[in-house]
Design an enzyme around this catalytic site. Structure first.
Site, PDB file in Angstrom:
ATOM      1  N   ASP A 150       6.929  -1.861   0.563  1.00 42.41           N
ATOM      2  CA  ASP A 150       6.134  -1.279   1.646  1.00 42.41           C
ATOM      3  C   ASP A 150       6.605  -1.786   2.999  1.00 42.41           C
ATOM      4  OD1 ASP A 150       4.234  -0.104   3.218  1.00 42.41           O
ATOM      5  OD2 ASP A 150       2.549  -1.288   2.485  1.00 42.41           O
ATOM      6  N   ASP A 174       6.749   4.089   7.605  1.00 47.92           N
ATOM      7  CA  ASP A 174       5.917   3.451   6.596  1.00 47.92           C
ATOM      8  C   ASP A 174       6.132   4.046   5.210  1.00 47.92           C
ATOM      9  OD1 ASP A 174       3.847   2.022   5.354  1.00 47.92           O
ATOM     10  OD2 ASP A 174       2.399   3.603   5.806  1.00 47.92           O
TER      11      ASP A 174
END
Length: 495
Positions: free
Chosen positions: A281, A94
């Site tokens: 992201d 992430d």
């Protein structure tokens, strides 16, 4: 290039149904072969439940609260090992966070821990106690635990004495429903809780990488067995076409940069024409951005949203007044305060506590102010197109009907994809086009295919916003390089 200099970590979709297989190809790269499953309605429903309960409100170590999209709304996972011998964990790689955490064997009172693998420090010969306690808050839920240090195996690369969190409490429904054990954060140290170095920083300090970069190739082919590859220490030329366009990181923490307008078939949507912030992201599946733009996208692609009575009321009662003020060259930031729907803080029209007109239960002036702000963007954009008053107000009224649903996603007709426009993000003065095949997400529901828009509403007020979150829909179309040596992000067409 030696395999310790260039490391590839293969990502997968949603669930890992078999053990990882390691193989070294002739190029000297080590690949971790994983399986992937197709995104289905069950996964989307789980994400909606978690989103309603939990807005992924991360409290960074500095105390600042920064909302991001829920972790469950992601498709890509991989496997790492912690300890000696390695204990395997399925994690989300992430770029929207910076800590590594996995459930602890000392997690006794949280149901989520019993659904996932748990780290057992007593079984590792390289474990080092730290003991510092920590907590990360995610809206209504949170994780809590303590820091430890141990070797972390990523592919065949061993990162020694990596500081990570053993969680002892996981209260968010995301962690019960999620198909992952933990998170491996790839953001900057500035947002790391407990000042723990992100794993790429440890790799850099231990001189394990040939180049101070990592890159994502996300395979969006639903029929392919591989979900993609994450490369540390370089890029694989097989993953992209042409050259990368680089943009500097504008604010460290997330991988944040400045972007320009979003274009619909080459036409401006107005809201970001003078610039917006954006985040690349990997922990988000869709594209999240300002409601004022997402409503225009929904209108252009025929997405079904909700009918907002407050929005229509603003257009009906104040539309002509807003139009006249804009024609009179009134500062767009002051228009809603002049019609009495918002306050003015000296720079922007604001309403107390408002973040988004979608997905909130704000009533009265807050919603009316937000609706007015969107109407100003829409009307100003149509004035640039030299449309008549009647057509402008009619268009604004239609956009009110295209506001995204409270659950975030909006459905579209799969049969109409060939008639939908191309959309383009402006980054570093270049346009990055997404075709309907790239921005429409197909789900499996009851043996049938359901299509949803890849755009969801997300409103972050100034000074941090307005903000776009470019998730897997964008990163699947464009191979993405995260260059922490030069603090820049690169995009090139995926191969």
């Amino acid at each position: 290039m030696r395999h310790r200099q260039l490391l590839l970590v293969t990502a997968c979709l949603l669930a890992l149904s078999c053990a990882s297989l390691l193989r070294a190809d002739g190029d000297g790269l080590l690949r971790v072969s994983l399986n992937k499953n197709r995104l289905d309605q069950e996964a989307l429903t789980a994400a909606k439940v978690a989103r309603q309960q939990d807005n992924r409100l991360l409290r960074a170590s500095g105390g600042e609260e920064i909302p991001l999209v829920d972790y469950l709304n992601t498709q890509y996972f991989g496997v790492i090992g912690i300890g000696t011998p390695p204990q395997n964990f399925t994690v989300i790689f992430d770029t929207g966070s910076s800590n590594l955490w996995v459930p602890s064997s000392k997690c006794y009172f949280s149901i989520a821990c019993y659904f996932h693998h748990r780290y057992k420090s007593k079984k590792s010969s390289t474990y080092k106690a730290d003991g510092e306690t920590c907590k990360i808050t995610y809206g209504s839920g949170s994780i809590a635990g303590f820091f430890s240090k141990d070797n972390v195996l990523v592919g065949d690369l061993v990162v020694k004495s990596q500081k990570f969190i053993e969680t002892t409490r996981e209260t968010s429904p995301s962690f019960i429903l999620g198909k992952f054990d933990g998170i491996l954060g790839l953001g900057y140290p500035e947002i790391s809780v407990g000042k723990a170095p992100p794993i790429w920083q440890s790799m850099q300090e231990q001189k394990l990488l040939a180049e101070n970069v990592f890159s994502f190739w996300l395979n969006r082919n639903p029929e392919a067995s591989s979900g993609g590859e994450l490369v540390f220490g370089g890029v694989d030329p097989k993953h992209y076409k042409g050259n990368h366009t680089y943009v500097p990181v504008s604010r460290k923490g997330y991988w944040q940069f400045n972007m320009g307008d979003l274009l619909i078939d080459g036409h401006s949507t107005g809201f970001c024409a003078k610039g917006c912030a954006a985040i690349a992201d990997s922990g988000t599946s869709l594209l999240a951005g300002p409601t004022a733009i997402v409503a225009q996208v929904n209108h252009a692609i025929g997405a079904e949203g909700i009918i907002s009575t407050e929005c229509k009321e603003v257009v009906s009662q104040y539309g002509e007044m807003i139009l006249e003020l804009l024609v009179a060259q009134t500062d767009p930031q002051r228009v809603c305060s002049q019609v009495g729907l918002c306050m003015f803080d000296g720079a922007h029209s604001v309403s107390e506590g408002i973040e988004s007109v979608v997905g909130k239960e704000n009533l009265g002036s807050d919603v009316m102010c937000s609706a007015c702000q969107m109407a100003v963007v829409w009307i100003e954009n149509q004035l640039r197109e030299n449309k008549t008053k009647e057509l402008i107000l009619q268009y604004a009224n239609q956009l009110c009907e295209r506001l995204p649903s409270p659950n975030g996603e909006s459905t579209v007709s799969c049969r109409q994809m060939s008639k939908m426009p191309n959309l383009a993000f402006t980054i570093a003065n270049k346009t990055f086009t997404l075709t309907p095949e790239q921005y429409i997400v197909k789900l499996e529901q009851g043996g049938q295919t359901v299509c949803i828009s890849g755009f969801m509403a997300f409103d972050l007020p100034p000074p941090r916003g307005p903000l776009w979150i470019l998730g897997d829909v964008f990163m699947g179309a464009y191979h993405t390089v995260f260059d922490f040596g030069k603090d820049r992000i690169g995009f090139a067409k995926s191969a």
